[in-house]
Design a protein around this motif. Sequence first.
Motif, PDB file in Angstrom:
ATOM      1  N   UNK A 184      44.313  -6.389  23.975  1.00  0.00           N
ATOM      2  CA  UNK A 184      43.055  -6.142  24.670  1.00  0.00           C
ATOM      3  C   UNK A 184      41.812  -6.567  23.912  1.00  0.00           C
ATOM      4  N   UNK A 185      41.953  -7.517  22.994  1.00  0.00           N
ATOM      5  CA  UNK A 185      40.838  -7.878  22.111  1.00  0.00           C
ATOM      6  C   UNK A 185      39.580  -8.322  22.851  1.00  0.00           C
ATOM      7  N   UNK A 214      47.296   4.638  21.442  1.00  0.00           N
ATOM      8  CA  UNK A 214      48.637   4.141  21.126  1.00  0.00           C
ATOM      9  C   UNK A 214      48.674   2.663  21.488  1.00  0.00           C
ATOM     10  N   UNK A 215      48.877   1.814  20.474  1.00  0.00           N
ATOM     11  CA  UNK A 215      48.990   0.385  20.758  1.00  0.00           C
ATOM     12  C   UNK A 215      50.438   0.050  21.086  1.00  0.00           C
ATOM     13  N   UNK A 216      50.605  -0.682  22.182  1.00  0.00           N
ATOM     14  CA  UNK A 216      51.945  -0.968  22.709  1.00  0.00           C
ATOM     15  C   UNK A 216      52.444  -2.333  22.239  1.00  0.00           C
ATOM     16  N   UNK A 221      47.597  -9.684  19.261  1.00  0.00           N
ATOM     17  CA  UNK A 221      46.278 -10.269  18.998  1.00  0.00           C
ATOM     18  C   UNK A 221      45.536  -9.355  18.009  1.00  0.00           C
ATOM     19  N   UNK A 222      44.232  -9.352  18.044  1.00  0.00           N
ATOM     20  CA  UNK A 222      43.455  -8.586  17.059  1.00  0.00           C
ATOM     21  C   UNK A 222      43.110  -7.174  17.525  1.00  0.00           C
ATOM     22  N   UNK A 223      43.752  -6.695  18.579  1.00  0.00           N
ATOM     23  CA  UNK A 223      43.443  -5.363  19.117  1.00  0.00           C
ATOM     24  C   UNK A 223      43.555  -4.279  18.048  1.00  0.00           C
ATOM     25  N   UNK A 224      44.638  -4.274  17.307  1.00  0.00           N
ATOM     26  CA  UNK A 224      44.855  -3.233  16.294  1.00  0.00           C
ATOM     27  C   UNK A 224      43.773  -3.281  15.223  1.00  0.00           C
ATOM     28  N   UNK A 244      47.857   5.060  16.768  1.00  0.00           N
ATOM     29  CA  UNK A 244      49.300   5.072  16.572  1.00  0.00           C
ATOM     30  C   UNK A 244      49.828   3.702  16.979  1.00  0.00           C
ATOM     31  N   UNK A 245      50.483   3.014  16.052  1.00  0.00           N
ATOM     32  CA  UNK A 245      51.037   1.696  16.351  1.00  0.00           C
ATOM     33  C   UNK A 245      52.482   1.852  16.811  1.00  0.00           C
TER      34      UNK A 245
END
Length: 300
Positions: A14-15, A37-39, A43-46, A62-63
Amino acid sequence: MDKKVQILMSTYNGERFIRKQLDSIINQNYKVSLLVRDDGSTDSTIEIIKEYGRKYDFITLVEGENIGVVKSFFELIRISDSEADYYSFADQDDIWFEGKIARAVEKLEKMDEEKPCLYCSRQTLIDSEDNILNVKMKEVHIRPGFGNAIVENIATGCTCVMNKKLRDLAAKGEPDYTIMHDWWLYLLASYMGEVYFDNRPQMYYRQHGSNTMGSRTNYIEEFRERVRRFSANKNKLYRQLSSFDKKFRAAGEEKKIVDMVLGHKESLSKRIRCIFSRKIYRQRKLDNFIFKILFLTNHI
């Protein structure tokens, strides 16, 4: 004293838009915490979320592995703060009005806290450049109800705020099958508690090619989308209601509605009973007509 509100956001690649959404959450005029919570983003979302997390201590990341949007939100419910009063869902690409959470809490505070309660609202549609879309469809008066929840979801996830009773009910375990997480909550709340639908939009709901679920802006597009979704959802409504009935045995009038719908495949006479029941309905008249024709011909 402000109630404790936790926002639950699932992200995936979702960057492009996530900064605007995070900014709108930070700018709420109500104190909140945010659990993301990243699914499995690639990309650079995290990195963006971590950047915000270093600035704001109420953001937790939470990854996770890629499990899909439905499972991701149920996982968020499971790991959410059990001591919060209210829980709000958030998508990664919208923009919230600054009073969104305050408005939801105001409405929920007037509902029965001993029952599972759900707040949801209309949205203002925008495009990928933040331009407000010209929506030509006439708004209809929304009537929440269990008979509606069986065949239609009015609770768009990104508008939903639920109380602790509903959170605890949903946290008991992911259903065997559901079309979407927000639809499941609408079923639960309309059956066991209360649902408030706010006709006043509280957010900008972004429409673009890569969002998971969307809306249409004119009658022709809406009609085509409805027919497409009805066809795509063949047997899904039945499976979802079967899963609901297995997990929460309906009683009283609700049981009659469930049994009527689940028995529709057995005979034409039972399908006729369903389509003439005023307790089973969709919100728009034309939508309701199309649905009942497809239901009668066993295409749902």
